[in-house]
Design a protein around this motif. Structure first.
Motif, mmCIF file in Angstrom:
data_model
loop_
_atom_site.group_PDB
_atom_site.id
_atom_site.type_symbol
_atom_site.label_atom_id
_atom_site.label_comp_id
_atom_site.label_asym_id
_atom_site.label_seq_id
_atom_site.Cartn_x
_atom_site.Cartn_y
_atom_site.Cartn_z
ATOM 1 N N LYS A 168 0.789 -1.179 -0.053
ATOM 2 C CA LYS A 168 0.110 -0.043 -0.102
ATOM 3 C C LYS A 168 0.940 1.561 0.057
ATOM 4 O O LYS A 168 0.687 2.355 -0.607
ATOM 5 C CB LYS A 168 -1.035 0.098 1.008
ATOM 6 N N GLU A 169 1.841 1.401 0.878
ATOM 7 C CA GLU A 169 2.653 2.444 1.031
ATOM 8 C C GLU A 169 3.410 2.816 -0.524
ATOM 9 O O GLU A 169 3.317 3.974 -1.005
ATOM 10 C CB GLU A 169 3.964 2.145 1.877
ATOM 11 N N LYS A 170 3.920 1.669 -1.254
ATOM 12 C CA LYS A 170 4.682 2.115 -2.560
ATOM 13 C C LYS A 170 3.631 2.339 -3.543
ATOM 14 O O LYS A 170 3.906 3.290 -4.289
ATOM 15 C CB LYS A 170 5.471 0.583 -2.706
ATOM 16 N N ILE A 171 2.688 1.860 -3.641
ATOM 17 C CA ILE A 171 1.448 2.061 -4.832
ATOM 18 C C ILE A 171 0.991 3.397 -4.451
ATOM 19 O O ILE A 171 0.612 4.240 -5.272
ATOM 20 C CB ILE A 171 0.430 1.115 -4.776
ATOM 21 N N TYR A 172 0.728 3.803 -3.362
ATOM 22 C CA TYR A 172 0.320 5.199 -2.563
ATOM 23 C C TYR A 172 1.508 6.157 -3.377
ATOM 24 O O TYR A 172 1.113 7.175 -3.881
ATOM 25 C CB TYR A 172 0.521 5.353 -1.083
ATOM 26 N N GLU A 173 2.767 5.847 -3.307
ATOM 27 C CA GLU A 173 3.708 6.521 -3.786
ATOM 28 C C GLU A 173 3.677 6.750 -5.059
ATOM 29 O O GLU A 173 3.913 7.839 -5.746
ATOM 30 C CB GLU A 173 5.191 6.166 -3.498
ATOM 31 N N LEU A 227 9.008 0.568 -8.833
ATOM 32 C CA LEU A 227 8.012 0.023 -7.995
ATOM 33 C C LEU A 227 6.976 -0.897 -8.616
ATOM 34 O O LEU A 227 6.510 -2.141 -8.087
ATOM 35 C CB LEU A 227 7.445 1.009 -7.273
ATOM 36 N N MET A 228 6.560 -0.539 -9.904
ATOM 37 C CA MET A 228 5.618 -1.232 -10.591
ATOM 38 C C MET A 228 6.146 -2.485 -10.945
ATOM 39 O O MET A 228 5.594 -3.614 -11.198
ATOM 40 C CB MET A 228 5.105 -0.477 -11.784
ATOM 41 N N LYS A 279 2.982 -2.678 -14.817
ATOM 42 C CA LYS A 279 3.664 -1.799 -15.758
ATOM 43 C C LYS A 279 3.240 -0.338 -15.560
ATOM 44 O O LYS A 279 2.239 -0.117 -14.979
ATOM 45 C CB LYS A 279 3.489 -2.317 -17.162
ATOM 46 N N ILE A 280 3.998 0.455 -16.050
ATOM 47 C CA ILE A 280 3.765 1.967 -16.125
ATOM 48 C C ILE A 280 4.042 2.420 -17.386
ATOM 49 O O ILE A 280 5.181 2.258 -17.631
ATOM 50 C CB ILE A 280 4.255 2.856 -14.707
ATOM 51 N N TRP A 281 3.403 3.396 -17.977
ATOM 52 C CA TRP A 281 3.381 4.042 -19.218
ATOM 53 C C TRP A 281 2.715 5.154 -19.521
ATOM 54 O O TRP A 281 1.645 5.610 -18.834
ATOM 55 C CB TRP A 281 3.349 2.796 -20.486
ATOM 56 N N ALA A 282 3.197 5.949 -20.484
ATOM 57 C CA ALA A 282 2.257 7.376 -20.913
ATOM 58 C C ALA A 282 2.073 7.327 -22.331
ATOM 59 O O ALA A 282 2.879 6.761 -23.253
ATOM 60 C CB ALA A 282 3.233 8.307 -20.470
ATOM 61 N N GLU A 283 0.816 8.036 -22.797
ATOM 62 C CA GLU A 283 0.524 8.258 -24.002
ATOM 63 C C GLU A 283 0.103 9.506 -24.336
ATOM 64 O O GLU A 283 -0.405 10.450 -23.231
ATOM 65 C CB GLU A 283 -0.735 7.573 -24.561
ATOM 66 N N SER A 284 0.193 10.239 -25.254
ATOM 67 C CA SER A 284 -0.056 11.720 -25.696
ATOM 68 C C SER A 284 0.080 11.972 -27.212
ATOM 69 O O SER A 284 0.734 11.385 -27.953
ATOM 70 C CB SER A 284 1.068 12.720 -24.965
ATOM 71 N N GLU A 285 -0.962 12.836 -27.639
ATOM 72 C CA GLU A 285 -1.028 13.101 -29.082
ATOM 73 C C GLU A 285 -0.102 14.286 -29.493
ATOM 74 O O GLU A 285 -0.039 14.671 -30.664
ATOM 75 C CB GLU A 285 -2.384 13.592 -29.418
ATOM 76 N N PHE A 297 -1.511 8.992 -18.351
ATOM 77 C CA PHE A 297 -0.600 8.170 -17.787
ATOM 78 C C PHE A 297 -1.376 6.875 -17.135
ATOM 79 O O PHE A 297 -2.387 6.877 -16.608
ATOM 80 C CB PHE A 297 0.299 8.666 -16.614
ATOM 81 N N PHE A 298 -0.700 5.605 -17.396
ATOM 82 C CA PHE A 298 -1.386 4.339 -17.140
ATOM 83 C C PHE A 298 -0.358 3.387 -16.080
ATOM 84 O O PHE A 298 0.884 3.588 -16.132
ATOM 85 C CB PHE A 298 -1.767 3.391 -18.455
ATOM 86 N N PHE A 299 -1.019 2.685 -15.397
ATOM 87 C CA PHE A 299 -0.125 1.506 -14.460
ATOM 88 C C PHE A 299 -1.286 0.399 -14.421
ATOM 89 O O PHE A 299 -2.384 0.528 -14.218
ATOM 90 C CB PHE A 299 0.372 2.043 -13.410
ATOM 91 N N SER A 300 -0.473 -0.805 -14.394
ATOM 92 C CA SER A 300 -1.616 -1.924 -14.159
ATOM 93 C C SER A 300 -1.038 -2.740 -12.992
ATOM 94 O O SER A 300 0.206 -2.954 -12.619
ATOM 95 C CB SER A 300 -1.370 -2.908 -15.571
#
Length: 828
Positions: free
Chosen positions: A713-718, A798-799, A805-811, A819-822
């Protein structure tokens, strides 16, 4: 012709036209016992009576007549008049039973239906009646006074033969003076006995009637002996000199002991022979004015003292201050500290070139368009041509029309702080770019040292024993290397002098171009080197390595310069240790592991070097604010707050470095438990809602009520707060942030979409790297610019530990970002 009662619309029309040019109250009534009102106009007198025209229409006219004048009014209306030449003064009664005097003119007429009517015009004469009453009272009082005045008194001061004429001609003047002038008025004979006074004076000395003062003296009326004696001296002087004294400011003691200030005029009165026959004295109470003057004087003195204190503060302050007049973009004030910052002494020269030459041209527009109260940083060019960074806040000045006319800047020199930041950045970049090539790594460090210390050359020298022969390996920041035998090195190069002192403190040498080495040292000869600044480095158990910076001018070495040299030397020492360790490594993996360990050691050492003094700075700052804030002024408290906040930012930076190092070395341990991700996301949003409101942003959460997964919980909070803070920082004021969730390929996918400044593909590729901060400073966006460049890197690591995973998208630019994380889905 006035129309009859059977044509009300026509009567109304003609009446309204007539009323447009009539200001008095006009009434049409029947000639009967009730005198019923047919028509009545709207005017000020009707409003004063408190009635409306609708209320009175059809009602008896006598309703608005005072009961005192019923009979007179009835007699007047019944007799009637044929012309408007006759009039009657009557008292009217308002709704509130107040008496209003009116002059009434009447005209009988017969309308077209042969009905008898009366036209009345009523004029408000209340003011005139009030004046008449006041005049009558004054007349009675004046006659009473004059009847008691003996021949020798006031009016005898004029020609006795013309006493009646003088009395008659002065009557109106005296009456006006008595009733209308607010001053205190008295007149005395040459024996200083009172001949009379006005009511104001009688009230002042507390006698019931003004005529009671006649034949009295000050000794009989006053209670303060000093006052009596003072009056006597002043009055005798005027009588004897036959000269009037005007506007003598004196004090007067009242019967209750209160002292007031008065402005006195004493005027001799002459008889027909030109001799002084008496004395006229007038004065007014100016206590309120004197008190106001005293208050103004005190305020002026306080203001003057405050201005002097402010001037002293500005002149002796450790903060640089200057003020810009916006009308012509000119400098109106500079304090000595600012002159010290820029290296000039002549204020007139600085006034001419500050905006055009001293302030960096790339920062001038930003400075002039800065907002009040917000932190601003800009560069200046000193007299010696060096770049300095100044940081501070702006205070606007407005004129009486609330127009911005100037602003003042309170500044501190943050060049050294910038140097620290650049040093940390450069060192981290160096370590990120480190390879197994020791020579390349050392060359990077030497270039960093040369850049931060503004040296002409930086040399790294290793002393070693090869085949029992002592030799020195000299490497410059340009990458070239030369080996010198010991004898040649000591004979030709000045830097050999640094080895004479067997300690690892910094050593400084100036004017070396005047030493004996000026003829043998190629660096001095070819590059006109004048100064040397170096430090021996521990190599193994001996001080066999040297880092030396060469300058073309004699430098001023600050504590910050020394810190830079210490840190570079530590890095070089670590690099040498890494290199020596590398020689003994048998396998490539172990060698890479040692490199990372040494790299982490540098992080730890750098953090330790910065954190130790940082703890003292932060601790003593908080201690000052807690224990001594009452003794400090607002400027000092503001500076201490800035120090505390800066220390907190630097502490966060160092903590990020430590966490990054732990993740990189695989030392980070997590404890995963089954948790509700929805609850955690809502909790993070609630915590950061206040920051979003300050930027007028709206955060919308569209996720399932229960999303269960296994995570620390602490790490995903971060991770969540990191992404949400970035969305808030890089979304302009008034933007929107939307949080959604979905399921895909056995994972919960959380997205945070903003309407911010967007990302390019190049920026996306840089986002999740260590120290991958994208520079937003000076690009004209209303977004946050602070950050370490470690947040997204730590979030990515941390992910990975959570099998997500964590990633980003932009036009693209100005099209927002998502921003996404799973996290893996677990079964309930």
């Amino acid at each position: 012709m006035i129309s009859d009662d059977h044509k009300p619309e026509k009567i109304k029309t003609q009446f309204e036209i007539f009323m447009e040019i009539v200001n008095d109250l006009v009434v049409i009534i029947d000639q009967n016992e009730d005198f019923s009102i047919n028509l009545i106009n709207k005017c000020l007198l009707l409003e004063k009576l408190g009635y409306s025209d609708i209320e009175l229409t059809g009602k008896p006219f006598m309703q608005i007549i005072s009961s005192d004048d019923f009979k007179r009014a009835e007699k007047f209306l019944k007799k009637g008049v044929d012309t408007f030449g006759s009039s009657q003064e009557l008292k009217l009664s308002s709704v509130k039973k107040e008496i209003i005097w009116a002059e009434i003119k009447a005209k009988k007429f017969i309308n077209e239906n042969n009905k008898k009517k009366i036209l009345l015009i009523l004029k408000d004469i209340s003011k005139q009646k009030k004046i008449e009453v006041n005049l009558k009272d004054s007349d009675d009082r004046f006659k009473k006074i004059t009847e008691t005045i003996p021949e020798i008194r006031f009016w005898k001061l004029f020609n006795p033969k013309k006493y009646e004429e003088a009395l008659q001609s002065s009557y109106e003047m005296l009456q006006m003076v008595m009733e209308n002038i607010p001053q205190y008025i008295i007149w005395k004979d040459t024996d200083l006995s009172y001949l009379g006074c006005n009511d104001n004076y009688a009230n002042l000395i507390e006698i019931e009637h003004s005529e009671n003062i006649i034949d009295k003296t000050d000794e009989e009326l006053f209670w303060d002996k000093n006052q009596i004696e003072h009056n006597r001296k002043q009055e005798i002087q005027v009588i004897e000199s036959n000269k009037a004294v005007f506007h003598s400011v004196e004090t007067w003691t009242l019967k209750n002991g209160e002292i007031i200030w008065i402005d006195v005029n004493r005027i001799p009165l002459l008889n027909s022979d030109g001799k002084v026959a008496g004395l006229l004295i007038t004065f007014e109470d100016i206590t309120e004015r004197k008190n106001a003057e005293e208050i103004l004087r005190i305020q002026h003195n306080k203001l003057k003292n405050s201005e002097e204190k402010l001037r002293d503060l500005l002149e002796t302050s450790t903060i640089g201050v200057f003020e810009i007049e916006l009308e012509n973009n000119s400098i109106s004030y500079l304090n000595p500290k600012l002159l010290e910052f820029i290296g000039y002494q002549d204020v007139s020269i600085v006034n001419e070139i500050l905006l055009n030459e001293i302030i960096h041209p790339d920062d001038l527009k930003k400075l002039l368009n800065s907002e009040e109260g917000k932190e601003i940083e800009f560069r200046i060019v000193t007299k010696l041509g060096k770049i300095k960074w100044l940081q501070g806040k702006r205070l606007n000045q407005y004129n009486e029309k609330h127009k911005l006319i100037s602003f003042r800047l309170w500044l501190e020199d943050v060049t050294e702080k910038k140097m620290y930041e650049e040093l940390i950045y450069e060192l981290n970049i160096n370590f990120l770019n480190y390879t197994t090539d020791t020579r390349q790594n050392i060359e990077l460090l030497l270039k960093t040292c040369q850049k931060l210390l503004n040296g002409a050359f930086v040399l790294y020298i290793n002393k070693s024993i090869i085949d029992e022969e002592e030799q020195y390996r000299v490497m410059s920041n340009k990458g070239d290397v030369k080996i010198y035998p010991a004898e040649q090195f000591k004979r030709e190069l000045f830097v050999s002098q640094v080895f004479h002192e067997n300690h690892d403190f910094t050593q400084e040498f100036y004017d070396i171009d005047k030493s004996e080495y000026a003829k043998t040292d190629n660096f001095i000869i070819e590059h006109k080197i004048k100064a040397c600044y170096g430090k021996l480095i521990l190599s193994g158990n001996d001080l066999d390595d040297l880092l030396c910076v060469l300058f073309t001018e004699n430098p001023t070495i600050s504590n910050q310069n020394k810190l830079v040299l210490f840190l570079i030397c530590d890095a070089l020492e670590i690099e040498q240790r890494r290199w020596r360790s590398q020689q003994h490594l048998e396998e490539q993996n172990r060698m890479l592991s040692e490199i990372n360990k040494l790299k982490s050691d540098l992080f730890s050492r750098t953090s330790h070097e910065l954190k130790t003094p940082l703890i003292s700075i932060k601790g003593f700052t908080e201690l000052l604010l807690k224990l001594h804030s009452e003794k400090l002024d607002d400027d000092v408290i503001s500076i201490l707050e800035e120090i505390k906040n800066g220390s907190k930012r630097l502490e966060d930076y160092i903590n990020s470095l430590v966490e990054s190092s732990q993740l990189e070395q695989g030392l980070m341990k997590i404890r995963k438990e089954k948790e509700n991700l929805t609850f955690l996301i809502n909790y993070c949003v609630k915590q950061l809602q206040g920051i979003a409101k300050l930027r007028e942003q709206k955060i919308k959460v569209n996720i399932k009520e229960k999303i269960f997964s296994e995570f620390d919980k602490e790490k995903i909070y971060e991770v969540i707060t990191n992404l949400l803070i970035n969305a808030i920082k890089y979304t302009p004021v008034g933007g929107h942030i939307t949080i959604d969730s979905k399921q895909k390929d056995g994972h919960y996918i959380i997205s945070m979409k903003d309407t911010g400044i967007g990302l390019t593909q190049k920026e996306i590729s840089q986002l999740f790297t260590q120290f991958g901060k994208i520079e937003r400073y000076g690009q004209g966006w209303d977004v946050g610019i602070e950050g370490t460049g470690l947040g997204l890197y730590i979030s990515k690591e941390l992910m990975v530990l959570h099998n997500g995973k964590i990633w980003a998208e932009s036009e693209g630019r100005n099209k927002g970002s998502t921003f996404f994380f799973s996290l893996p889905i677990i079964e309930n």
